[in-house]
Scaffold this active site. Structure first.
Site: not given
Length: 261
Positions: A76, A122, A212
């Protein structure tokens, strides 16, 4: 259900990728939730595989050194973006100076990560435009071969949001514990968590936005990549990570393809 409510956002105004399992009605009412809390400053030599993924000189996500020319990060963070907008800073405890900065040449996102409405798979690999110079502050990390048992102590790190900073000035790390997958699924109201995700939590300690793509490490090996969560250190919602063990073959195969370009 969880799958219909999930919204994954990149917040350009903050300069960070944000991955949130919340509905748009919540965002409109409350604004974006910022998802390391409870961590401590950590010199890069202690976590030499940690990198800062940057867009136009600003930290947007974490990443992990897999080899001298391959970085692992979250899908992402980079999905559907031109690789030329990204650089990687390595070998520095601060995300905005020091170390070395290398351009990203190519991005490979897992085929099963189909859109920003999913959290499965992801993961992405980045091919660097030039090889890293390895040293005490720049090292690759081996991939774990088995998932830690529930309750195992793991380390997560990054320059993400803290309780006092939108983006941490200095690299931080924090210890958490592996959470049972079924228990984690119940916390998010989803009984379909698959083997490609693992969860970790500890009271007052968590990864957050801008972490992230960063590493979740157990006994010196990479077991997870920071993916998403509800809030930061929310006691009801563990942090969710991409399971490196389940995707180990994909990483090895795709890294080999990228490296041969």
């Amino acid at each position: 259900m969880f799958s219909t409510l999930l919204v994954l956002l990149s917040v350009a105004t903050l300069g960070c990728a944000l991955h949130l399992p919340i509905g748009p009605e919540f965002l409109l009412k409350n604004g974006p939730i910022k998802r390391i809390y409870g961590g401590k400053n950590t010199p890069i030599e202690k976590i030499p595989w940690q990198v800062s993924l940057q867009n136009n000189g600003s930290h947007v996500c974490g990443g992990v050194i897999y080899s001298k020319n391959i970085i692992i990060t979250a899908a992402h963070c980079v999905d559907k973006k031109n690789p030329r907008i990204f650089d990687v800073r390595v070998g520095s405890s601060t995300s905005n100076n020091g170390g070395s900065v290398i351009k990203v040449e190519k991005i490979t996102v897992h085929d099963s990560y189909t859109s920003r409405s999913t959290v499965e798979y992801d993961i992405a690999l980045l091919l660097l435009s030039s090889p890293l110079e390895m040293g005490p502050a720049v090292k690759a990390i081996p991939l774990a071969e088995s998932v830690p048992n529930d309750g195992a102590v793991v380390l997560v790190s990054g320059w993400g949001r803290t309780d006092t900073e939108t983006i941490a000035k200095y690299l931080k790390s924090v210890y958490a514990n592996i959470v049972n997958r079924e228990e984690c699924a119940r916390a998010y109201g989803d009984k379909q968590f698959t083997q490609v995700t693992i969860c970790a939590a500890s009271p007052g300690k968590d990864s957050c936005s801008c972490d992230s793509g960063g590493p979740l490490v157990y006994e010196g090996k990479l077991v997870g990549i920071v993916s998403y969560g509800f809030g930061c250190a929310d006691p009801r919602h563990p942090g969710v990570y991409t399971n490196i063990v389940e995707l180990r073959k994909w990483i090895k195969d795709e890294a080999k393809k990228l490296s041969s370009i």
